[in-house]
Scaffold this active site. Sequence first.
Site, PDB file in Angstrom:
ATOM      1  N   CYS A  73       9.143 -22.843  33.430  1.00 40.21           N
ATOM      2  CA  CYS A  73       9.281 -20.944  32.922  1.00 40.21           C
ATOM      3  C   CYS A  73       8.917 -20.375  33.675  1.00 40.21           C
ATOM      4  O   CYS A  73       8.710 -19.020  33.407  1.00 40.21           O
ATOM      5  CB  CYS A  73       8.287 -21.537  31.026  1.00 40.21           C
ATOM      6  N   GLY A  85       8.106 -23.230  24.262  1.00 41.52           N
ATOM      7  CA  GLY A  85       9.283 -22.577  24.102  1.00 41.52           C
ATOM      8  C   GLY A  85       9.496 -21.331  23.421  1.00 41.52           C
ATOM      9  O   GLY A  85       9.539 -20.494  24.718  1.00 41.52           O
ATOM     10  N   SER A  86      11.092 -21.062  23.054  1.00 46.06           N
ATOM     11  CA  SER A  86      11.240 -19.251  23.218  1.00 46.06           C
ATOM     12  C   SER A  86      10.638 -18.642  22.310  1.00 46.06           C
ATOM     13  O   SER A  86      10.054 -19.006  21.485  1.00 46.06           O
ATOM     14  CB  SER A  86      12.822 -19.817  22.920  1.00 46.06           C
ATOM     15  N   GLU A  97       3.204 -20.307  24.928  1.00 47.95           N
ATOM     16  CA  GLU A  97       3.642 -19.915  26.141  1.00 47.95           C
ATOM     17  C   GLU A  97       5.156 -20.018  25.848  1.00 47.95           C
ATOM     18  O   GLU A  97       5.785 -21.163  25.706  1.00 47.95           O
ATOM     19  CB  GLU A  97       3.018 -21.232  26.567  1.00 47.95           C
ATOM     20  N   LYS A 134      12.089 -15.859  20.753  1.00 49.23           N
ATOM     21  CA  LYS A 134      12.653 -16.620  19.226  1.00 49.23           C
ATOM     22  C   LYS A 134      12.213 -16.755  18.090  1.00 49.23           C
ATOM     23  O   LYS A 134      11.804 -16.968  17.364  1.00 49.23           O
ATOM     24  CB  LYS A 134      13.773 -16.391  19.584  1.00 49.23           C
ATOM     25  N   VAL A 135      12.054 -18.125  18.686  1.00 43.92           N
ATOM     26  CA  VAL A 135      11.007 -19.625  18.264  1.00 43.92           C
ATOM     27  C   VAL A 135       9.549 -19.263  17.590  1.00 43.92           C
ATOM     28  O   VAL A 135       9.542 -19.285  16.678  1.00 43.92           O
ATOM     29  CB  VAL A 135      11.286 -20.740  18.191  1.00 43.92           C
ATOM     30  N   GLY A 136       8.976 -19.209  18.546  1.00 47.86           N
ATOM     31  CA  GLY A 136       7.398 -18.460  19.801  1.00 47.86           C
ATOM     32  C   GLY A 136       7.341 -17.509  17.923  1.00 47.86           C
ATOM     33  O   GLY A 136       6.573 -17.640  17.515  1.00 47.86           O
TER      34      GLY A 136
END
Length: 508
Positions: free
Chosen positions: A300, A244-245, A266, A247-249
Amino acid sequence: MGSESNNLEFLKEIGLGSTNIGSFINGQWKANGSSVTSVNPSTNQTIATVTEATVADYEEGLQACSEAAKTWMTIPAPKRGEIVRQIGDALRAKLDPLGRLVSLEMGKILAEGVGEVQEIIDMCDYAVGLSRQLNGSIIPSERPDHMMFEVWNPLGIVGVITAFNFPCAVLGWNACIALVCGNCVVWKGAPTTPLITIAVTKLISEVLEKNKLPGAIFTSFCGGADIGEAISKDTRIPLVSFTGSSKVGSIVQKTVTERFGKCLLELSGNNAIIVMDDADIKLAVRSIFFAAVGTAGQRCTTCRRLYLHESIYTNVLDQLAGLYKQVKIGNPLEKGILVGPLHTRSSVENFKKGIAAIKSQGGKILTGGTVLESEGNFVQPTIVEISSDAAVVKEELFAPVLYVMKFQNLEEAIALNNSVPQGLSSSIFTQTPNTIFKWIGPRGSDCGIVNVNIPTNGAEIGGAFGGEKATGGGREAGSDSWKQYMRRSTCTINYGSELPLAQGINFG
């Protein structure tokens, strides 16, 4: 089945109906959460509805999965490989309808949808061979009558949280390896692609049932952030793979690390292609076109930055703009279409905001830059001339927007490639060996994927996939990625009657 029933009969082939249960718990389909709709991004019409899992459903599933792990980890690895082989065969038998579902629900063109399912099948084949090669090293001991060696054992349970843009391939990278390594798998699919999560799980569950194995070996959930948070916090899950992003990662990483778990991340990519003055221009233009436009810019590994040597800048740009103006945009299931929709309406809004930011920062739209008037989420692939210093160039805009910039020499080009926070994929086009080896060397690209004369996207499964910096540092799929899914023990056996100590220590 919704308002598109005449075109969706194929969904019955993969066990889907107009209403579907969105979690597979202890060998049963059950869910007690809210009902959500799966939406076709080409029309924004409902495909089907799905009942999501609750946190209570999650807890029930994890309890069963923890018990199943005790059985699965004791089965010999080659026998586990045989189960994964059968999963590959089950997917292969449904390749076409699964590929159509990926295209329908995610929005990528049919060739890419089928290719994504083929990627899981390839991962199954790869994992079958790997199941006989989970080898440890024998290490020479400095002590007489001692043997030292490595033993690899399963972790127990691996959590896999996947994203909408590759709603099943990333599962394959993780689950195929995790399963042959002796781990059970807990999968949370993307909230906006629940039908793919359900369809793939049904095929896997049928293989487990046929072999009289606990269904909880593979547990899956359709749900929102609460399920992802539960996975991240769960001490029963030693390893969490998150796609994911950035930010969330970073939130997932912090949560997992606080409980001393391990993460495979990733995350965002902001990938560059460099075209040197000696490049094969025809090859470069074809590669850039696929890398920047494929999957409507929602990979990605999509090329988002293009650095052209000043001597060939106009030539490459003119050829590329010509291809952009001819590209066919539309229903991804139709023949001849190369660009499907963005995945959601919010993705379209982000595209609009991105274009506005580009213009405010001095960017010049050379082609594209607009939203197409339709019921779907279609935008024009866009080429932007902009300064490399613009703030927007450092960010990942998840859409088919390509920033084009000039450079004068290799050193400048490498510095520009490395100037962004992300470090996933990169590629250079050149025919000079000296340039190639500088590019792949210690002062070259700082990315996890460093290509020469091929696009930034379309990675093969045999290599380890992942990136550096804000991309997260994770490695999945091939090479020795399997080691992350296992627990390594260094074992020393004394088969003599004396007790010599390491480093020559004499203790009485």
